[in-house]
Every structure is written in C-alpha cells, then in structure tokens.
Design a protein around this motif. Structure first.
Motif, PDB file in Angstrom:
ATOM      1  N   HIS A 116       1.124 -13.305  -7.630  1.00  0.00           N
ATOM      2  CA  HIS A 116       0.400 -12.146  -7.099  1.00  0.00           C
ATOM      3  C   HIS A 116       1.266 -10.905  -7.290  1.00  0.00           C
ATOM      4  N   ARG A 117       0.642  -9.787  -7.638  1.00  0.00           N
ATOM      5  CA  ARG A 117       1.396  -8.546  -7.704  1.00  0.00           C
ATOM      6  C   ARG A 117       0.530  -7.372  -7.248  1.00  0.00           C
ATOM      7  N   ILE A 118       1.177  -6.421  -6.589  1.00  0.00           N
ATOM      8  CA  ILE A 118       0.504  -5.225  -6.104  1.00  0.00           C
ATOM      9  C   ILE A 118       0.635  -4.120  -7.140  1.00  0.00           C
ATOM     10  N   GLU A 119      -0.477  -3.496  -7.462  1.00  0.00           N
ATOM     11  CA  GLU A 119      -0.490  -2.390  -8.422  1.00  0.00           C
ATOM     12  C   GLU A 119      -0.697  -1.071  -7.686  1.00  0.00           C
ATOM     13  N   GLY A 120      -0.179   0.003  -8.267  1.00  0.00           N
ATOM     14  CA  GLY A 120      -0.336   1.323  -7.682  1.00  0.00           C
ATOM     15  C   GLY A 120       0.654   1.637  -6.583  1.00  0.00           C
ATOM     16  N   PHE A 121       1.571   0.713  -6.319  1.00  0.00           N
ATOM     17  CA  PHE A 121       2.527   0.870  -5.214  1.00  0.00           C
ATOM     18  C   PHE A 121       3.866   0.275  -5.623  1.00  0.00           C
ATOM     19  N   ARG A 122       4.951   0.980  -5.304  1.00  0.00           N
ATOM     20  CA  ARG A 122       6.288   0.500  -5.629  1.00  0.00           C
ATOM     21  C   ARG A 122       7.242   0.712  -4.447  1.00  0.00           C
ATOM     22  N   LEU A 123       8.296  -0.062  -4.431  1.00  0.00           N
ATOM     23  CA  LEU A 123       9.404   0.103  -3.499  1.00  0.00           C
ATOM     24  C   LEU A 123      10.545   0.778  -4.248  1.00  0.00           C
ATOM     25  N   ILE A 124      11.081   1.848  -3.694  1.00  0.00           N
ATOM     26  CA  ILE A 124      12.174   2.570  -4.337  1.00  0.00           C
ATOM     27  C   ILE A 124      13.371   2.576  -3.401  1.00  0.00           C
TER      28      ILE A 124
END
Length: 424
Positions: A93-101
């Motif tokens: 599973h992966r989340i698109e449109g969102f990142r951790l920085i």
C-alpha cells in the motif's frame, strides 16, 4: 516475482484532536500522538508542520523525503523495519499526494570533504519547479538533537523514526478501498522486443553521503549488483545522502521515474530486464574501472540490447558514470546516459567534468549552476538560518539569489520536470 501496488490519494491534510486516519481523501493527523511516536532520548524536541503546494512557505534544512508505504506481508524497508530478505513481491500500500519530510541540523561541526549541505524546498514561486515535493502535501518533521549527540547517531535515529512513521501512515490505508491498483510482473518477455536494463549509479562517499541497500551502506568494496526494479518499490534502497541537490530522497527510490517509465513500456515496446545498482565516487581509477567493467559484464550476461544510465552525485561521480557508459558501449550495448550539466552561472563554462568519446547519446537535465532569484515568503519551517551551497548565510524569510545547487533534489526534479540544455 510479482508485485501489486495499491495506491490511496490524499488531497487534504490537517491537524485534529481525534484519531489519525484518512476519510474521503482527507488525512487527519493528531499532533500529540505523532509527537509521542517521534520521541527519543537523543532528541530535545520535534516540531510538526503541514505545508501544501502553492503556499508561501519555505522548508529548509531538509534531510529526507519519504513516501508512506505499508504491507501486511511485513517486508517494507528491509534491513531497517524488517528482515533483510528479498522484497518486491506480494502487495504494498502507498499513499499518493502526501509525503513526510525530515529536517534538522547536524549537531557536531563538519570540516572534511564529507560536509553535508542544507536543502531548501519552496512550495511556491520560481524555486518550486526545481524542488522535490513542492507539488505534494507534506508533513514536515523538524528534529532538534541534543548537542552531545554525534552526527551519525542523529542520522540513524532520524532515519529510523521517519521509516517507522512512513509505515504507520501507510497502515492507515489497510481498511480502505484503493483509488488505483497496479500489478507488475516482469517474468514474461517478448523475444521480438529489445531488452533494456536500467543502471542506477548511487553516490557513496562515506557517512552522511551514502544510500543504503537492504539496510547496509554500499562501501568501497561494493561490486555492482543486479536487482528486480520491484524491490525498489518496497524500500530496498533508503537515502542517507545529505548533499541536498544531487541526491535522490527515499521517496524517489520508492517511485523512481525511470523505473516507472520502463515498467509502463514492458512487453509493449521493450523488455525491462532489471536494474543494476552501481556505486559512484570511487577513490581511484582502478576501482572506477572495476565497477564500470562489472556493470558491463552483468548487462552483457543479461543479454541487454540497450541500457539507460543515470547517476546520483556530481563531480567525481561523473567519472564513474562516463567509465560505465564507455565499458557498456565497448561491450556492444547501446547506452543512453542521463546527466545534469554544470556550465557556470552564465552557461559558458565546461558543462561536464569529463566526457568519454563513446558518450554519443547523452540526455541533459539542465544546468545546476544557473543563477536566479527566490522571493520572500510568509512562513519558514525546518530552521531559522539557511546556508547556501557555498556555505553563505541567508535569511530564509527574505528573497535571495540561488542556483539549483541550493535546492533540494534539484538534479532529479529538473529531470522529471523536463529541464534540459540547448545550444543557442
């Protein structure tokens, strides 16, 4: 080996008092819960900020960008979160449109050639086109290490916390229906199509300027290794490189644009045979030649008709890149190289530190020394002072002149954004 990717789109993120979760493409984040997950004895404190594309916000001191992923198969980020067994299979599973920085200052002075560089991401304005993750909603995690913490300890702690958090967010999707499902399987080939291999040259100079393959740095004794591209999608490669503009963050290893394009064309216009991982920035010519000839040997053994060669790094690593290209061409394999140019602020200087006479098919991703101006911003997160590539001090709230070398992940962002160099 087959891999199913389940993607979940996030279109909005906000802090809330309730449970962490995703509802109708909105991500709700309980700040207190996340801060507890990020607590560690080597950290004085952690700050959290949500920033979105188009905001007048500047992120500085960037360390890494990570895409949230998770798997019920307990396999992602092998060597860090799970056993060092081969990944790239099952379901992820992966989340698109969102990142951790992640952001932060290394606590101890740096005086050698291994000095890291500050990374900067502008969420709007002219700099956004040059910055990785300027086009995603981001949760910015700013780590403040205790002064007594060593640089390598801070590196290890921040990385582990970020990968844990990426998995935590990814697991929020387990009860949701995916927005998209893609199935990848490279086992079938069409004998009438050309066989193509991607050579992924990673930068490894030493501590703080190196990636990790299955939880281990490459090191001086590394020899080129053949992997399935699906392994990268599960986090087989994790960034530990803080040279800012020239690096690939972990998010780009998870979704390497070259891998995705080749997978898209597999069994249509080509057979995507796999990825050869090589190391750049060897200490002497003999090691560079050993690596380059080993890459060509693997590509020849795999019966490659052509290879695509790309690099992380610059300068010294360009020699490794050119040697590899030359060895592949001498082995009878058609080779295309993707590389950034230098050229000075006016574009009238030498674009490459070295070029082989065999390099007759190079794709330029633009000049990283061209100068332009950033505007002032309303908000700065990640720190209070920005050091440019030449270690000059800048007030990050104000406008100042930069080169792509000052901006986070610019070599690769410029590549996917379509930058190039043209002779005028």
């Amino acid at each position: 080996m087959a891999l199913e990717i389940r993607s979940f789109m996030v279109e909005h993120a906000e802090f809330s008092k309730g449970k962490n979760g995703i509802t109708d493409h909105k991500l709700f984040i309980n700040k207190e819960i996340i801060l507890r997950k990020l607590s560690h004895e080597l950290l004085e404190k952690v700050d959290l900020d949500i920033v979105s594309p188009g905001e007048s916000t500047r992120i500085i001191k960037v360390l890494d960008v990570v895409q949230p992923i998770a798997s019920r198969d307990q396999k992602i980020f092998p060597g860090f979160l799970n056993e060092t067994l081969t990944v790239g299979w099952g379901s992820t599973h992966r989340i698109e449109g969102f990142r951790l920085i992640s952001c932060g200052d290394f606590p101890q002075p740096q005086t050698t050639s291994l000095t890291t560089k500050d990374g900067l991401i502008d969420m709007s304005g002219p700099g956004a086109d040059y910055c990785i993750s300027s086009d995603t909603i981001n949760l910015v995690i700013t780590f403040y290490p205790k002064p007594s913490t060593s640089n390598e300890a801070f590196d290890q702690v921040s990385r582990k916390l970020m990968l844990d958090l990426a998995q935590y967010f990814g697991e929020m999707t387990f009860s949701l229906e995916p927005d998209e499902m893609l199935n990848y399987d490279l086992s079938e080939e069409n004998p009438e199509l050309p066989t193509i291999i991607y050579i992924n040259q990673l930068q490894d100079q030493g501590p703080l300027i190196r990636p990790y393959l299955y939880g281990r740095p490459l090191g001086e004794n590394f020899v080129p290794t053949f992997i399935n591209p699906l392994e990268m999608m599960d986090g087989a490669i994790v960034s530990g490189n803080y040279r800012n503009f020239m690096k690939k963050p972990t998010s780009f290893y998870l979704r390497d644009p070259i891998v995705e394009k080749l997978l898209e064309q597999h069994h249509k216009s080509l057979n995507f045979k796999g990825v050869i991982i090589s190391r750049g920035h060897h200490g002497d010519t003999s090691l560079k030649l050993r690596s380059a000839s080993s890459v060509a040997k693997l590509a020849k053994f795999a019966k490659a008709d052509g290879v695509i060669l790309a690099m992380e790094g610059t300068g010294n690593g360009t020699i490794d890149f050119q040697f590899t290209l030359e060895c592949c061409e001498k082995a009878g394999i058609k080779t295309v190289g993707i590389i950034h140019e230098l050229g000075g602020s006016l574009g009238d200087d030498t674009p490459l530190v070295y070029r082989s006479k065999y390099a007759d098919a190079l794709i330029s991703t633009g000049g990283v020394e061209r100068e332009f101006s950033l505007g002032s911003v309303d908000k700065v997160v990640g720190g209070s002072v920005f050091l440019n590539y030449s270690l000059g001090v800048e007030n990050p709230h104000q406008g100042f002149k930069v080169r792509p070398m000052d901006l986070y992940g610019s070599c690769w962002k410029m590549s996917v954004a379509g930058f190039t160099c043209l002779e005028c």
